[in-house]
Design a protein around this motif. Structure first.
Motif, PDB file in Angstrom:
ATOM      1  N   LEU A   1       0.872  -1.259   0.019  1.00 50.27           N
ATOM      2  CA  LEU A   1      -0.007  -0.105   0.015  1.00 50.27           C
ATOM      3  C   LEU A   1       0.930   1.346  -0.052  1.00 50.27           C
ATOM      4  N   LEU A   2       2.073   1.149   0.697  1.00 52.88           N
ATOM      5  CA  LEU A   2       2.949   2.407   0.703  1.00 52.88           C
ATOM      6  C   LEU A   2       3.536   2.741  -0.778  1.00 52.88           C
ATOM      7  N   VAL A   3       3.704   1.646  -1.140  1.00 51.13           N
ATOM      8  CA  VAL A   3       4.390   1.587  -2.537  1.00 51.13           C
ATOM      9  C   VAL A   3       3.375   2.363  -3.339  1.00 51.13           C
ATOM     10  N   ILE A   4       2.096   1.883  -3.573  1.00 50.54           N
ATOM     11  CA  ILE A   4       0.978   2.465  -4.221  1.00 50.54           C
ATOM     12  C   ILE A   4       0.870   3.799  -3.807  1.00 50.54           C
ATOM     13  N   TRP A   5       1.059   4.044  -2.788  1.00 48.54           N
ATOM     14  CA  TRP A   5       0.760   5.699  -2.318  1.00 48.54           C
ATOM     15  C   TRP A   5       1.616   6.461  -2.967  1.00 48.54           C
ATOM     16  N   LYS A   6       3.187   6.073  -2.626  1.00 48.75           N
ATOM     17  CA  LYS A   6       4.224   6.667  -3.349  1.00 48.75           C
ATOM     18  C   LYS A   6       4.074   6.912  -4.859  1.00 48.75           C
ATOM     19  N   ALA A   7       3.610   5.841  -5.428  1.00 48.37           N
ATOM     20  CA  ALA A   7       3.745   5.613  -6.883  1.00 48.37           C
ATOM     21  C   ALA A   7       2.650   6.833  -7.202  1.00 48.37           C
ATOM     22  N   ARG A   8       1.494   7.087  -6.550  1.00 45.71           N
ATOM     23  CA  ARG A   8       0.548   8.020  -6.869  1.00 45.71           C
ATOM     24  C   ARG A   8       1.182   9.442  -6.565  1.00 45.71           C
ATOM     25  N   ASN A   9       1.956   9.596  -5.848  1.00 48.99           N
ATOM     26  CA  ASN A   9       2.630  10.846  -5.658  1.00 48.99           C
ATOM     27  C   ASN A   9       3.958  11.092  -6.466  1.00 48.99           C
ATOM     28  N   GLY A  10       4.104  10.200  -7.399  1.00 51.46           N
ATOM     29  CA  GLY A  10       4.803  10.241  -8.484  1.00 51.46           C
ATOM     30  C   GLY A  10       6.275   9.888  -8.177  1.00 51.46           C
ATOM     31  N   ALA A  11       6.640   9.146  -7.157  1.00 51.79           N
ATOM     32  CA  ALA A  11       7.888   8.882  -6.656  1.00 51.79           C
ATOM     33  C   ALA A  11       8.618   8.177  -7.546  1.00 51.79           C
ATOM     34  N   TYR A  12       7.912   7.315  -8.409  1.00 52.30           N
ATOM     35  CA  TYR A  12       8.610   6.469  -9.519  1.00 52.30           C
ATOM     36  C   TYR A  12       8.567   7.139 -11.023  1.00 52.30           C
ATOM     37  N   ASP A  13       8.098   8.130 -10.804  1.00 51.72           N
ATOM     38  CA  ASP A  13       8.158   8.911 -12.261  1.00 51.72           C
ATOM     39  C   ASP A  13       9.641   9.226 -12.883  1.00 51.72           C
ATOM     40  N   GLY A  14       9.663   9.686 -14.033  1.00 46.59           N
ATOM     41  CA  GLY A  14      10.989  10.111 -14.420  1.00 46.59           C
ATOM     42  C   GLY A  14      11.379   9.012 -15.611  1.00 46.59           C
ATOM     43  N   ALA A  15      12.595   8.918 -15.803  1.00 47.91           N
ATOM     44  CA  ALA A  15      13.067   8.263 -16.923  1.00 47.91           C
ATOM     45  C   ALA A  15      12.763   6.676 -16.926  1.00 47.91           C
ATOM     46  N   PRO A  16      12.041   6.009 -17.789  1.00 45.73           N
ATOM     47  CA  PRO A  16      11.717   4.689 -17.623  1.00 45.73           C
ATOM     48  C   PRO A  16      12.786   3.864 -17.438  1.00 45.73           C
ATOM     49  N   GLY A  17      12.684   2.985 -16.397  1.00 43.64           N
ATOM     50  CA  GLY A  17      13.821   2.023 -16.060  1.00 43.64           C
ATOM     51  C   GLY A  17      14.829   2.405 -15.110  1.00 43.64           C
ATOM     52  N   ARG A  18      14.486   3.868 -14.598  1.00 42.20           N
ATOM     53  CA  ARG A  18      15.837   4.495 -13.731  1.00 42.20           C
ATOM     54  C   ARG A  18      15.125   4.747 -12.558  1.00 42.20           C
ATOM     55  N   ASN A  19      14.013   4.766 -12.141  1.00 42.15           N
ATOM     56  CA  ASN A  19      13.324   5.360 -10.903  1.00 42.15           C
ATOM     57  C   ASN A  19      12.587   4.233 -10.022  1.00 42.15           C
ATOM     58  N   HIS A  20      12.741   3.105 -10.330  1.00 38.90           N
ATOM     59  CA  HIS A  20      11.866   1.621  -9.857  1.00 38.90           C
ATOM     60  C   HIS A  20      12.224   1.252  -8.653  1.00 38.90           C
ATOM     61  N   ALA A  21      13.638   1.654  -8.329  1.00 42.38           N
ATOM     62  CA  ALA A  21      14.211   0.902  -7.148  1.00 42.38           C
ATOM     63  C   ALA A  21      13.368   0.279  -6.163  1.00 42.38           C
ATOM     64  N   GLY A  22      12.580   1.090  -5.598  1.00 40.23           N
ATOM     65  CA  GLY A  22      11.589   0.848  -4.381  1.00 40.23           C
ATOM     66  C   GLY A  22      10.552  -0.181  -4.725  1.00 40.23           C
ATOM     67  N   VAL A  23      10.034   0.082  -5.779  1.00 34.23           N
ATOM     68  CA  VAL A  23       9.063  -1.045  -6.217  1.00 34.23           C
ATOM     69  C   VAL A  23       9.984  -2.376  -6.519  1.00 34.23           C
ATOM     70  N   GLU A  24      11.195  -2.618  -7.295  1.00 32.31           N
ATOM     71  CA  GLU A  24      11.767  -3.675  -7.073  1.00 32.31           C
ATOM     72  C   GLU A  24      12.304  -4.362  -5.689  1.00 32.31           C
ATOM     73  N   ILE A  25      12.756  -3.503  -4.950  1.00 34.66           N
ATOM     74  CA  ILE A  25      12.933  -3.804  -3.770  1.00 34.66           C
ATOM     75  C   ILE A  25      11.927  -4.615  -3.022  1.00 34.66           C
ATOM     76  N   PHE A  26      10.724  -3.907  -3.216  1.00 34.51           N
ATOM     77  CA  PHE A  26       9.379  -4.707  -2.588  1.00 34.51           C
ATOM     78  C   PHE A  26       9.082  -5.919  -3.040  1.00 34.51           C
ATOM     79  N   GLY A  27       9.428  -6.073  -4.646  1.00 31.42           N
ATOM     80  CA  GLY A  27       9.214  -7.190  -5.243  1.00 31.42           C
ATOM     81  C   GLY A  27       9.844  -8.236  -4.821  1.00 31.42           C
ATOM     82  N   LEU A  28      11.248  -8.088  -4.475  1.00 29.75           N
ATOM     83  CA  LEU A  28      11.930  -9.134  -3.899  1.00 29.75           C
ATOM     84  C   LEU A  28      11.628  -9.635  -2.644  1.00 29.75           C
ATOM     85  N   TYR A  29      11.152  -8.682  -1.869  1.00 32.70           N
ATOM     86  CA  TYR A  29      10.443  -9.169  -0.316  1.00 32.70           C
ATOM     87  C   TYR A  29       9.295  -9.890  -0.772  1.00 32.70           C
ATOM     88  N   TRP A  30       8.640  -9.530  -1.661  1.00 36.01           N
ATOM     89  CA  TRP A  30       7.226 -10.222  -1.867  1.00 36.01           C
ATOM     90  C   TRP A  30       7.370 -11.922  -2.273  1.00 36.01           C
TER      91      TRP A  30
END
Lengths: 534, 210, 567
Positions: B164-193
């Motif tokens: 839910l936190l990741v979703i909230w951050k995404a909506r606030n644009g935390a992962y916007d920007g150059a594609p393939g460069r800003n998604h660290a937070g999502v990938e980390i969560f993915g590893l955990y999941w």
């Protein structure tokens, strides 16, 4: 000596080899010297066969460790003195990064040493662990905070007859063909010279550990498991001890006086062993005055010649010389009996502590017992086995005395928690525990304070305290006492009701004045109803 | 005292993603060890008390076993949803990722609820966390079972909250920007999941399949 | 990136002001602040745990239990003493050193995860509080080893608080270790390959690997213990399907590697201090680095040597083998350090004295360790004062002396001032002599038959116990000399300048204390962190000196107050 230089000239190599050789010899000698410390200062005496092997291994470890110690500390000290910077010198030292040969050497040599130690230790371990022939089995139980040791003693035929006479055959196990044994519990571990022992051990509550430092053996007692430890005790020579003699003589006199008062043979047998019956006979045969004079003569000869066997003719002759005319014609048989009973100092064993080394609670430091290594099998039988069997075959009629003997025997683990120091006919109680209330004068307290607090008669209160100690807690103490049970003879903490009643009778008697005696009939009635209710 | 948030160069960004992933792997290593202690305890118990385990399976019945199997598929599906979601954000598609992540959170929540149902059924049958007594047919199964599975459940709950936190951050644009460069937070969560999923596969296999 | 091996001349860097006291009392993500927070907190717990030790020694002046109300109270003393010393003194103190120094030694601005760094530290005060709170509900009294069933069925509520406290401390440790591993692996500067790293960094790296892999075992054991105590489970209850040996195995699987967690950073400090103050390269750098990793790995295979009297007899020999093997890499280090100082130019300042003291005492602890590795000998020595003194030789004579050496060595970098040398030498003499008087006689006590963890003992041991206790009071007092020195020197100490020791590692190539961002420009490491004695190293250090100004103090310090440099 520049470590970085790979010396090319043969002089350099020769010098290095020479220095190394001298150093090695010096270190070896130093290590050897240090290893001798083991005997003098470090380890206690050797009271078991295993201890000698362990000590030898330790000596080797100490020698090697000593050599390494000298090498490292020597190099350190030398460096501090020789390589200390001179005042005002701000330059750096030589740029030496290492020396492959040296590094290989100081990896290889320790590796070899370690390999040797592993193999040597393994051999010692295998030897120590191996079951020996003719092992004596002793069952040990550790409970917070006392040790109890349990033996199955073989009962000789003449003693079996005593049990039969007194209608106590139920005490024995076995049968006519294979022989009878008596199960005996004591708070002392009795073993003897060169008889291998295997301890089979259980814990009643937490993890404890059994350790005899002089024997170098240790093993944990684990709840839910049975563990074992083996050792072969060695009897050691003792120094002549005048004080021990004096104590023994006092106790002998007390036993004699007690017999004169109560006429119970047990009193004498418990103290004198197989000589007890003879002593009884002598007491009947001679007057008090004559008896005392003979005993005095025997003792004076013994004190002057401590190493002479009291049964030898030289001893008995010397005794006769000190007697007045009318006693000079003492029958040989009687003389030998006097000499045997009063001519020894009674200490025919070495005694060591059995220490608990695994933290078990507040009484951990107080949880120790004694192990007695008798000088010979004969001593073991005469001093421990036979008197114990005799006492069980001839229990005293007086329940107070019975209770005292039960407590003194250590059948129940009271000594770790309670304070009580009493002695009397054939028993000595020497308990130093502090975790629970002291039992000195408990009879008086039971009749006054406790009776007022609980509304029970003193004997009822004491009886209840054995089986349900938590029902009333003496102020200032916690509910830590084991609950004894009367229902399951094979279970832990079994205390038959008759034992409990005898113990209560004795405890009741512990008071300054005789005002506070127990009502033993009430006790019987209370016990009966208690069993019904619980 | 200078704050240390300043714009990172591209190189430093990659370094940052690499660092975070490496850290998550290390954390997963330590969690793996922790779980393996509880799993090991269960394995030893199972080895020494196979009858008790049979009793429990019997008490669960067909419904119980099917329920748990269904639950396992749910969790596997959530991992697949996670993979999809990561793919989307790598392409710069924020909306797509958020949809997939809702699926992850939803499936995770249903998993926890169904586990609760399973626990209730077991409790009714008399499988308790505390030791029931030496004569119980289940003989200590409860504590060996509940410990690793509840521990896992706690990790799922934590994962759902993180999602839910990741979703909230995404909506606030935390992962916007150059594609393939800003998604660290999502990938980390993915590893955990994915880690949480793998643990469940091991638990499920050990407890229900073997 | 610049390719010169020394930076541009003429770039003079001004002295940096120390952070205010208030900055240390609140949340900060600056690794230098966090490092100091770790260190001060650890010193606080050191004093408390030390006071408990003084109470223990006071009690042991007599063979009876007289100072303490009961055996239980005494049991609490050593349980909390041991727990605090391990988990709230040595482990976090070295974490503090690591936190302060690793980014500096690597030329980085901060750790890889500054926020996580702060979070890990702030777990410690509440954990310490939990431990102390136990006092009010019946404190832990089952030893720091907490064996069930004593610690489950027979212990008061404080035992649960104890377990929770250690849980928190373990978590703090793991999070810190993850930070260190990532930082060291990924944030080294160009030109610093694995084998150009300072050995302190190597030590922290090896330690952190152990922390990440071993601490979860402790967490697992503690969880099962807490469940047994509060949820009615019976993992460790032998009467109800449990096993007491289960605890011992899981616990010691962590706790043996834990001792390497406690000593490896000390080895790292030793390598730094010995090399710098002998002005000589480390002898056998690679072997020291690799032997640290070897110790870390082999350290996972020896755990049951703590259980030689409880483990099934058939299983004891393999652990004897592995325990003996681990002596070899440790020996390599000791000889390498001797090789380092041999032929050097030793400056016998306080840091160096403690480092040499470490060497002299640790080797004794190592020797007694080999003795204990032998099963037949350990059967006699286990759970006696011989074991107590063995681990105090390696943990106090080793780790704590290492901490002291580190304090004297790096205090100038952290505070910008030098510690008073006269007090430092007094501290050393009292500590060394006090230590020997306290712990040498314990070998004899143990061998002669005195068990550990007892308030009452056989009266024949009293004389030695009195000697031990009186020496321990000296040891206790000596600690306050250091603490006094540390406080007073902040205000009155001689200014240190950037590099008072003229050392080559990167933390010295910046001001003392460093600025918030650690370095001006990109720091360039010298090709060999221990390359003393070459023209190149001299040139590098001269260039740095010019950059940061001030005459560095490199001669061995006299005890007379010298004219301050750069004041």
């Amino acid at each position: 000596m520049d470590l970085g230089n790979k010396g090319k000239s043969s002089v350099n190599a020769g010098l290095i080899a020479g220095v190394v050789a001298v150093l090695t010899v010096l270190l070896a000698l130093g290590g050897l010297l240090i290893s001798q410390l083991e005997d003098t200062v470090l380890l206690p005496i050797n009271a078991s066969a295993e201890s000698e092997q362990v000590d030898q291994l330790f000596r080797v470890l100490l020698g090697i460790g000593g050599a390494i110690f000298l090498l490292v500390e020597g190099a350190l000290l030398y460096s501090i003195i020789r390589f200390r910077v001179k005042k005002g010198d701000t330059s750096d030292g030589p740029t030496i990064h290492g020396n492959v040969t040296l590094e290989l050497v100081w990896t290889a040599i320790p590796a070899v040493i370690v390999l040797f130690l592993v193999v040597y230790s393994y051999q010692v371990w295998i030897d120590i662990r191996a079951p020996k022939e003719g092992e004596m089995v002793v069952n040990a139980t550790g409970a917070r905070f006392a040790w109890t040791f349990n033996y199955d003693l073989p009962v000789p035929d003449d003693m079996v007859a005593m049990f039969r006479e007194n209608d106590l055959m139920s005490e024995l196990e076995g049968n006519e063909e294979d022989g009878y044994t008596l199960n005996v519990t004591s708070n002392i571990l009795h073993v003897y010279d060169e008889r291998p022992v295997v301890m089979v051990m259980n814990s009643q509550d937490v993890i404890h550990a059994f350790w005899v430092p002089e024997m170098r053996i240790k093993q944990d007692l684990l709840p839910g498991r049975t563990t074992e430890i083996r050792f072969t005790p060695i009897a050691l020579e003792r120094e002549y001890d005048a004080e021990a003699n004096a104590v023994y003589d006092e106790a002998a006199d007390l036993a004699v006086t007690n017999y004169r008062e109560n006429g119970e043979l047990t009193t004498l047998v418990t103290f004198f062993g197989t000589d007890g019956e003879e002593v009884a006979r002598l007491l009947e045969t001679y007057t008090i005055g004559e008896f005392n004079r003979i005993v005095e003569a025997v003792r004076s000869v013994r004190n002057e010649n401590p190493k002479v066997d009291p049964r030898s003719t030289s001893f008995t002759t010397a005794v006769k010389d000190r007697l007045t005319e009318n006693l000079q014609n003492l029958p040989e048989e009687d003389m030998l009996a006097f000499a045997s009973a009063f001519g020894t100092n009674g200490i025919n064993y070495n005694q060591y502590r059995v220490v608990c080394t695994e933290l078990c609670g507040s009484g951990h430091g107080a949880m120790y017992a004694y192990v007695r290594v008798y000088d010979s099998e004969q001593d073991y039988y005469e001093t421990f086995v036979n008197p114990t069997i005799f006492a069980r075959a001839n229990p005293p009629d007086d329940p107070v005395l019975q209770g005292a003997q039960i407590l003194a025997s250590g059948t129940y683990p009271c000594s770790g928690c309670h304070l009580l120091q009493e002695s009397g006919d054939g028993f000595t109680i020497d308990w130093g525990g502090l975790t629970g209330p002291a039992l000195e004068g408990v009879g008086e307290r039971a009749a006054t304070n406790r009776s007022n607090s609980t509304g029970l008669a003193p004997e009822e209160y004491l009886f209840q305290s054995l089986y349900i100690p938590g029902a009333y807690l003496v102020p200032g103490f916690n509910n830590l006492m084991n609950n004894f049970q009367f229902g399951n003879p094979d279970g832990d903490l079994y205390m038959p009701v008759n034992d409990a009643k005898a113990i209560v009778a004795y405890l009741c008697s512990l008071s300054e004045s005789s005002e506070y005696a127990c009502d033993l009939e009430n006790l019987d009635a209370y016990a009966a109803s208690f069993i019904d209710d619980n | 005292m200078a704050e240390l948030t300043h714009h990172l160069s591209a190189e430093q960004e990659t370094a940052s993603i690499e660092n975070q992933k490496f850290a998550m792997w290390l954390y997963i290593a330590s969690e793996t060890i922790l779980f393996s202690i509880f799993i090991g305890a269960y394995a030893v118990f199972r080895h020494s008390q196979p009858e008790a385990v049979k009793e429990v399976h019997h008490a669960l019945g067909l419904f119980g076993t099917l329920l748990v199997t269904f639950n396992s598929f749910l969790l596997l599906a959530s991992s697949w949803a996670m993979v999809m979601g990561l793919r989307e954000i790598k392409r710069g598609n924020r909306q797509g990722m958020i949809r997939w992540l809702w699926a992850v959170a939803g499936l995770g929540t249903v998993f926890v609820l169904l586990q609760y149902v399973e626990y209730s059924r077991l409790a009714e049958e008399g499988v308790t966390l505390y030791f029931e007594g030496a004569d119980s047919a289940f003989a200590g199964f409860g504590m060996h079972f509940y410990t690793p599975t509840a521990f896992h459940g706690a990790h799922v709950i934590a994962g759902v909250l993180w999602c839910l936190l990741v979703i909230w951050k995404a909506r606030n644009g935390a992962y916007d920007g150059a594609p393939g460069r800003n998604h660290a937070g999502v990938e980390i969560f993915g590893l955990y999941w994915h880690f949480v999923d793998v643990v469940w596969v091991v638990l499920f296999t050990l407890i229900y399949l073997v | 990136m610049a390719t010169a091996s020394y930076p541009l001349r003429g770039q003079y860097v001004e002295e940096v002001k120390r952070p205010k006291l208030s900055e240390y009392l609140r949340w900060s993500i600056d690794h230098k602040i966090i490092g100091v927070q770790y260190m001060v907190t650890s010193l606080f717990f050191f004093v408390i745990a030390g006071a408990l030790a003084m109470l223990i020694r006071w009690e042991l002046l007599t063979p009876q239990t007289d100072l303490m109300a009961s055996g239980s109270s005494y049991n609490t003393l050593f349980s909390i003493h041991g727990t605090m010393m391990i988990f709230t003194w040595i482990v976090p103190m070295f974490a503090g050193f690591g936190n302060y120094l690793i980014p500096l030694q690597l030329g980085a601005k901060d750790m890889a995860f500054p926020w996580l760094n702060a979070f890990a530290f702030w777990l410690i005060p509440p954990a310490g509080l939990l431990l102390i709170l136990g006092w009010f509900v019946g404190p832990a009294e089952a030893g720091w080893t907490s064996y069930p069933p004593l610690s489950t069925i027979f212990s008061p509520d404080g035992q649960t608080l104890w377990a929770l406290s250690i849980h928190l401390l373990g978590l703090s440790s793991i999070l810190g270790a993850i930070n260190f591993i990532v930082t060291i692996k990924n944030m080294r500067p160009a030109g610093m390959g694995w084998f150009q790293m300072p050995l302190f960094t190597w030590a922290i790296f090896a330690t952190s690997i152990i922390v990440v892999l071993a601490t979860p075992f402790l967490a697992g054991a503690l969880t099962l213990l807490i469940l047994d105590r509060v949820a009615g489970t019976t993992f460790f209850d032998a009467n109800n399907g449990g096993d007491v040996l289960l605890w011992q195995n899981i616990f010691w699987f962590y706790s043996h590697p834990a001792v390497y967690i406690m000593v490896l950073p000390g080895f790292g400090v030793l390598s730094e201090v010995l090399s710098v103050h002998s002005r000589k390269p480390i002898f056998g750098y690679r072997m020291i680095a690799l032997s640290s990793m070897a110790i870390a790995i082999v350290g996972f295979t020896v755990w049951a040597h703590h259980m030689f009297t409880s483990l099934q007899p058939e299983l004891r020999i393999p652990f004897m083998i592995t325990s003996m093997i681990i002596a070899v890499p440790t020996g390599i280090k000791i000889f390498s350090w001797l090789g380092t100082i041999w032929g050097g130019k030793l400056r016998l300042n306080s840091a160096m004295l403690f480092a040499l003291g470490f060497l002299s005492l640790f080797v004794i602890g190592g020797i007694t360790g080999v003795m204990l590795a032998s099963v037949p000998v350990d059967i006699h020595m286990h759970d006696t004062y011989f074991v107590v003194t063995h681990f105090h030789f390696v943990l106090y004579g080793g780790s704590v002396f290492g901490i002291y050496a580190g304090i004297y060595h790096w205090y100038p970098k952290i505070t910008g001032r030098l510690l008073n040398e006269r007090l430092g030498k007094l501290h050393f003499v009292l500590t060394y002599l006090g230590f020997l008087g306290t712990f040498l006689p314990m070998h004899i006590l143990g061998m002669q038959g005195m068990p550990r963890r007892v308030a009452e003992y056989d009266p024949k041991f009293q004389d030695l116990n009195v000697l031990v206790s009186l020496s321990s009071f000296v040891l206790g007092i000596s600690t306050f000399i250091l603490l006094y020195n540390m406080v007073v020197s902040i205000y009155k100490g001689k200014k240190a300048g950037a590099n008072p020791w003229r050392a080559l590692t990167l933390e010295w190539q910046t001001t003392s204390p460093p600025p918030a961002y650690n370095f001006v420009g990109d720091p360039i490491p010298f090709e060999d962190p221990y390359g003393y004695g070459t023209e190149a190293s001299k040139a590098y250090l001269d260039a740095m000196e010019a950059r940061f100004g001030g005459k560095p103090l490199i001669v061995e310090q006299s005890t007379e107050p010298e004219q301050a440099s750069g004041d």
